[in-house]
Every structure is written in C-alpha cells, then in structure tokens.
Design an enzyme around this catalytic site. Structure first.
Site, short mmCIF file in Angstrom:
data_model
loop_
_atom_site.label_atom_id
_atom_site.label_comp_id
_atom_site.label_asym_id
_atom_site.label_seq_id
_atom_site.Cartn_x
_atom_site.Cartn_y
_atom_site.Cartn_z
N ASP A 239 -6.39 -6.59 -6.32
CA ASP A 239 -6.43 -6.84 -4.56
C ASP A 239 -7.42 -7.40 -4.29
OD1 ASP A 239 -5.48 -6.69 -1.85
OD2 ASP A 239 -3.40 -6.22 -2.40
N PHE B 26 15.43 -9.94 0.70
CA PHE B 26 15.81 -10.35 2.34
C PHE B 26 14.60 -9.54 3.54
CE2 PHE B 26 19.25 -12.85 1.82
CZ PHE B 26 19.26 -12.78 0.39
N LEU C 81 9.79 -8.87 13.57
CA LEU C 81 10.92 -8.89 14.42
C LEU C 81 11.05 -7.59 13.97
CD1 LEU C 81 12.76 -8.89 16.41
CD2 LEU C 81 14.27 -7.96 15.07
N SER D 16 11.35 -14.03 -2.15
CA SER D 16 11.78 -14.38 -0.93
C SER D 16 13.26 -14.61 -0.90
CB SER D 16 10.86 -14.84 -0.12
OG SER D 16 11.30 -14.82 1.16
N LYS E 136 6.76 -19.91 -3.36
CA LYS E 136 8.02 -19.09 -4.01
C LYS E 136 8.88 -19.71 -4.68
CE LYS E 136 6.04 -15.34 -2.14
NZ LYS E 136 6.05 -14.19 -2.95
N TYR F 108 4.73 -21.75 2.68
CA TYR F 108 5.47 -20.72 1.50
C TYR F 108 6.45 -20.11 1.38
CZ TYR F 108 6.06 -15.55 1.63
OH TYR F 108 7.11 -14.80 1.13
P1 NAD Z 1 1.46 -7.88 1.88
O1 NAD Z 1 0.30 -9.05 2.61
O2 NAD Z 1 0.87 -6.69 2.88
O3 NAD Z 1 0.33 -7.70 0.74
C1 NAD Z 1 -0.07 -8.28 -0.21
C2 NAD Z 1 -1.49 -8.35 -1.04
O4 NAD Z 1 -1.06 -9.11 -2.02
C3 NAD Z 1 -2.33 -8.25 0.02
O5 NAD Z 1 -2.96 -7.37 -0.62
C4 NAD Z 1 -3.03 -8.98 0.12
O6 NAD Z 1 -4.82 -8.80 0.23
C5 NAD Z 1 -3.39 -9.17 -1.17
N1 NAD Z 1 -3.16 -10.77 -1.88
C6 NAD Z 1 -3.45 -11.95 -1.44
N2 NAD Z 1 -3.74 -13.17 -1.48
C7 NAD Z 1 -4.54 -12.03 -3.08
C8 NAD Z 1 -4.90 -12.90 -4.55
N3 NAD Z 1 -5.57 -13.91 -4.34
N4 NAD Z 1 -5.80 -11.20 -4.90
C9 NAD Z 1 -5.76 -10.60 -4.64
N5 NAD Z 1 -4.62 -10.35 -3.64
C10 NAD Z 1 -3.96 -11.06 -2.43
O7 NAD Z 1 2.68 -8.38 1.84
P2 NAD Z 1 3.64 -7.75 1.40
O8 NAD Z 1 5.09 -7.70 3.16
O9 NAD Z 1 3.40 -6.34 1.02
O10 NAD Z 1 4.52 -8.67 0.62
C11 NAD Z 1 4.36 -8.58 -0.68
C12 NAD Z 1 4.78 -9.53 -1.69
O11 NAD Z 1 6.31 -10.04 -1.24
C13 NAD Z 1 3.96 -11.44 -1.12
O12 NAD Z 1 4.25 -11.51 -2.16
C14 NAD Z 1 5.08 -11.95 -0.30
O13 NAD Z 1 5.04 -13.58 -0.12
C15 NAD Z 1 6.73 -10.77 -0.82
N6 NAD Z 1 7.72 -11.40 0.59
C16 NAD Z 1 7.47 -10.79 1.74
C17 NAD Z 1 8.44 -10.30 2.32
C18 NAD Z 1 8.18 -9.44 3.67
O14 NAD Z 1 9.23 -9.57 4.75
N7 NAD Z 1 7.77 -8.73 3.57
C19 NAD Z 1 9.40 -10.78 1.66
C20 NAD Z 1 9.61 -11.75 1.11
C21 NAD Z 1 8.87 -11.38 0.19
N1 UFG Z 2 13.04 -12.41 15.88
C1 UFG Z 2 12.41 -12.54 17.62
N2 UFG Z 2 11.47 -11.78 18.28
C2 UFG Z 2 10.46 -11.83 18.13
C3 UFG Z 2 10.21 -11.60 15.86
C4 UFG Z 2 11.52 -12.77 15.82
O1 UFG Z 2 13.38 -12.27 17.70
O2 UFG Z 2 8.95 -11.61 18.27
C5 UFG Z 2 13.67 -13.38 15.58
C6 UFG Z 2 13.55 -13.96 14.32
O3 UFG Z 2 13.68 -15.37 15.64
C7 UFG Z 2 15.03 -13.97 13.34
C8 UFG Z 2 14.83 -11.89 13.21
O4 UFG Z 2 14.17 -11.45 14.43
O5 UFG Z 2 16.06 -13.96 14.33
C9 UFG Z 2 13.87 -11.34 12.54
O6 UFG Z 2 12.54 -12.49 12.40
P1 UFG Z 2 11.72 -12.14 11.52
O7 UFG Z 2 10.14 -13.31 11.52
O8 UFG Z 2 11.34 -10.99 11.84
O9 UFG Z 2 11.78 -12.47 9.92
P2 UFG Z 2 12.77 -13.63 8.98
O10 UFG Z 2 13.99 -13.56 8.88
O11 UFG Z 2 12.57 -14.92 9.89
O12 UFG Z 2 11.91 -14.04 7.72
C10 UFG Z 2 11.66 -12.93 6.99
C11 UFG Z 2 9.85 -13.37 6.08
C12 UFG Z 2 10.06 -14.62 5.60
C13 UFG Z 2 10.93 -14.33 4.41
C14 UFG Z 2 12.07 -13.91 5.08
C15 UFG Z 2 13.04 -13.45 4.09
O13 UFG Z 2 9.00 -13.68 7.36
O14 UFG Z 2 8.76 -14.42 5.55
O15 UFG Z 2 12.20 -12.67 5.64
O16 UFG Z 2 12.68 -12.82 3.47
F1 UFG Z 2 11.12 -14.94 4.33
#
Ligand code: NAD
Ligand code: UFG
Length: 354
Positions: free
Chosen positions: A31, A191, A213, A124, A166, A162
């Site tokens: 990382d 999700f 959220l 995602s 993906k 973004y």
């Molecule tokens: P996060 O940002 O907490 O974790 C990602 C990690 O990757 C971090 O520790 C960051 O330092 C590291 N990183 C980023 N770029 C890098 C690079 N170039 N080289 C080495 N390390 C690097 O995010 P998370 O919520 O744990 O998400 C993990 C994965 O899941 C991501 O790929 C994200 O896109 C995907 N994902 C997350 C969500 C969500 O809502 N959290 C939803 C769908 C998919």
């Molecule tokens: N929301 C609010 N107020 C806020 C933040 C969010 O009302 O301050 C609402 C949004 O409008 C939405 C719901 O809460 O209806 C969830 O919003 P999030 O931003 O928590 O999540 P999203 O569904 O928009 O997107 C998230 C991640 C994306 C990922 C997706 C599906 O941000 O990266 O889930 O995995 F792709």
C-alpha cells in the site's frame, strides 16, 4: 504461499486481513498509504495477534513490485488499491485512470512475469449502467426492474471516471483471461460497505468532509458536524429518499475469503463476476433512524436538493454469491450502525494518534 493484498491498509482491506487471518491465510500488504494510515495495520496486528509484513509501495512502481514478487512466494493477489472518490474523479480523471487502470496493468504485468495467476478484484455496483442511460424503449428491461441488479444486468454506461475505471479494469481482466486461460479471476462488485470490526479499533477513516452517508451520519452523531444534508426527498421510494444496499464491511471482507477459497479449489474457470450485497435496500431516512437507535444520539438532518448523478434505488440480487460461493451477508442494518458508532465514538479523529 502468501496472498499479496494491494491497498490492504485501507477500509475494506484492513477488515479483510482479519478475516483472512481467521481462515489461516498468510498475506503481505502492499500500500502507498495515499488514503490510509499504517496505524490500521498496527490495530489489525492486535486483533489477529500476529505481525504483518507491510511494504510501502505504489502499484504503478514496476521495479518495486518485481522486488516483492522476487522476494516472497506469492500465489494470489487481492487487489483493493485504487482511488475511490466519485466527485474527485470527475475533477481529476487522469489521476484516476492512471492510478486505477494503469496501476492495475502494471500489477497484472508483474503477476504474469512471475507466474502468479490468481486475482480477486474490487469492483463496484457503479459499473452497472445508469438507468438514465438505458434506452428503455429498445431494451427488454423495464426501468422499474433496474434493481435488484443481477450480474448480467447492463454494465458500462458509467457516469464518472471512477466508475469507468472499474468497468475498464473488468474488461481488461476478461481479455487477459481470453489470452491466457490459466488465469483465475474473481471480480467482486461491492454495493455500499459500512460498519466496522466489533472491536471498534478499525473502521472507515475518510479524509476531510465525508462524501458517503454512513461516515457523515457518524460525524454528526459524534458532534463533529451540525447536521446531515439529505440529498433528495422526491425520489420514487417509500419515503422519497435514496435507497441503497448497505453491507456490513465484515460480511464483505468474508466474501473475499470465499472468493479465494473458490479460486484455490477450482481449475479451468472463467472469470467470476459476483455481486456482494444484501439484497435489501434502505433509504437515507431508514439509516438515520437506525443510527439514532444504535447510538442514542440525535442525528439532525435537512432535506436538500438531489445530488447530481444519484439514482433513486440501487440494490443487489445477491443470489449468485450464495449459489457459487456459499456466501450470504448476515449482519443487519442495526448491527452496521452499532459497529460504525463504536468505531466513531472510540476514535473521533480516526487513526490520527494524538
Ligand atoms: P480505501 O481508500 O480505504 O483503500 C484503498 C487503499 O489503496 C488505501 O489504503 C490507499 O492508500 C491504497 N492505494 C491507493 N492507490 C494506490 C496505489 N497506486 N498503490 C498502492 N496503494 C494504493 O478504500 P476502500 O473503501 O477500502 O476500497 C477498497 C477498494 O474497493 C477500492 O478499489 C475501491 O474502489 C473499491 N470499492 C469501494 C467501495 C466503497 O464504498 N468503499 C465500493 C465499491 C468498490
Ligand atoms: N446521501 C445523503 N447525504 C450525504 C451523503 C449521501 O443524503 O451526505 C445519500 C445519497 O444521496 C444516496 C445515499 O445517501 O442516496 C448513499 O450515498 P453514498 O454516497 O454513501 O453512496 P453511493 O451509493 O452514492 O455510492 C457508493 C460509493 C461508490 C460506489 C457505490 C456502489 O461512493 O463508490 O456506493 O458501490 F460505487
């Protein structure tokens, strides 16, 4: 043999380390700490009672990756590393494509060179085509049937760099398999991950103002922010606010163990594409109420305009994960809120050690 965990210091990665350790898997964390703190790994070490091998490196750094593969026996990779802020990706598309897409290419090249051909990739729900972009008249789908989303629902009509990154990576992985059938690939479409480990010592630690959220609600409840802005109250949902499939991060983490088990136990398999969700959608107001119950704190909110790019409902059909991997999400919305609250109230400043 070890699993290389790219992005293992992050939110989902750190929780997955705990589940992998529980399942007796060995791993190495790689990382660059661009969106995380090595303190998360110290905390995981305490939970699992073992030290962790950590390499501070970037997935775009080919020389460093080669060194890691050369010095360790790595037979598989769980690839979390990437940038994930939707809004930021619109402002910095090149950074997102470079980090996520180019970074994945570099990783896959080094994996190929060292004969490491098993990968689990963090995709995602955002790869599913935005309903506004579906040509409903020419589609067999009805807009009302957009959710639950199945793995064979339309993909690729993404709304931001973004999501597009993906989608591109999914295509790259599928093409890689076509060129080399010995690759074993699992694409997991998450999700909305929320919650934290029961210990309250690891959790989500966003930089600055949270976009998502649950971290925003947590910060309101702990007194760091005055109120929640609820984005839109005129959606076609049971209370007018947006509906999402929130999944406990520990359930999600366990999904990775099941995916790695599957890849280890099966030969000659096409890339798996699997939703990891609960199948149940909750509205913003449902989450506010559940959080108030879990925390005993009031969460003041204001109804404001819709956020650009948001859709009314997004939830999974999780039946394929059950059928294929024997995986189901077990934890309730109440548990997600209780665990988020424990993490937030014990660590109001996240991993910042004062
Ligand atoms: P996060 O940002 O907490 O974790 C990602 C990690 O990757 C971090 O520790 C960051 O330092 C590291 N990183 C980023 N770029 C890098 C690079 N170039 N080289 C080495 N390390 C690097 O995010 P998370 O919520 O744990 O998400 C993990 C994965 O899941 C991501 O790929 C994200 O896109 C995907 N994902 C997350 C969500 C969500 O809502 N959290 C939803 C769908 C998919
Ligand atoms: N929301 C609010 N107020 C806020 C933040 C969010 O009302 O301050 C609402 C949004 O409008 C939405 C719901 O809460 O209806 C969830 O919003 P999030 O931003 O928590 O999540 P999203 O569904 O928009 O997107 C998230 C991640 C994306 C990922 C997706 C599906 O941000 O990266 O889930 O995995 F792709």
């Amino acid at each position: 043999m070890s699993i290389l965990i790219t992005g293992g210091a992050g939110y989902i990665g750190s929780h997955t380390l705990v589940e992998l350790a529980n399942a007796n898997y060995d791993f190495i964390v790689y990382d660059n700490l661009s969106n995380s703190s090595s303190e998360s790994l110290n905390r995981v070490e305490k939970i699992i009672g073992k030290s962790i091998t950590f390499i501070n490196g970037d997935i775009r750094d080919t020389a460093k990756l080669k060194e890691v593969f050369g010095n360790h026996s790595i037979d598989s990779v769980i690839h979390f590393a990437g940038l994930k802020a939707v809004g930021q990706s619109v402002e910095q598309p090149l950074e997102y494509y470079d980090n996520n897409v180019v970074g994945t290419l570099r990783l896959l090249e080094v994996m190929s060179e060292f004969g490491c051909k098993k990968i689990v990739f963090s995709s995602s729900a955002t790869v599913y085509t935005d309903p506004d972009k579906l040509n409903i008249q020419h589609s067999k789908l009805n807009i009302k049937e957009y959710s639950p989303l199945r793995e064979d629902s339309p993909v690729g009509g993404t709304t931001n760099p973004y999501g597009t990154s993906k989608y591109m990576i999914e295509r790259i992985l599928e093409d890689l398999y076509i060129s080399d059938n010995s690759f074993k690939i699992a694409i997991l479409r998450y999700f909305n991950p929320v919650g934290a480990h029961k210990s309250g010592t690891i959790g989500e630690d966003p930089n600055g103002i949270p976009n998502n959220l649950m971290p925003f609600i947590s910060q309101v409840a702990v007194g760091k922010r005055e109120y929640l802005s609820v984005f839109g109250s005129d959606y076609d949902t049971h209370d007018g606010t947006g509906v999402r499939d929130y999944i406990h991060v520990v359930d999600l983490a366990y999904g990775h163990v099941k995916a790695i088990d599957y890849l280890n136990n099966h030969e000659n398999i096409k890339p798996l594409v699997v939703n990891l969700g609960t199948g149940t959608g909750y509205s913003v107001i449902d989450v506010v109420k559940a959080f108030e119950k879990a925390s005993g704190k009031k969460v003041p909110y204001k109804l404001v305009d819709r956020r650009a790019g948001d859709i009314a409902k997004c939830f999974a059909d999780p039946s394929y994960a059950k059928e294929l991997l024997g995986w189901v999400a077990k934890r309730s919305l109440d548990e997600m809120c209780e665990d988020s609250w424990r993490w937030q109230s014990n660590n109001p400043d996240g991993y910042e050690v004062k």
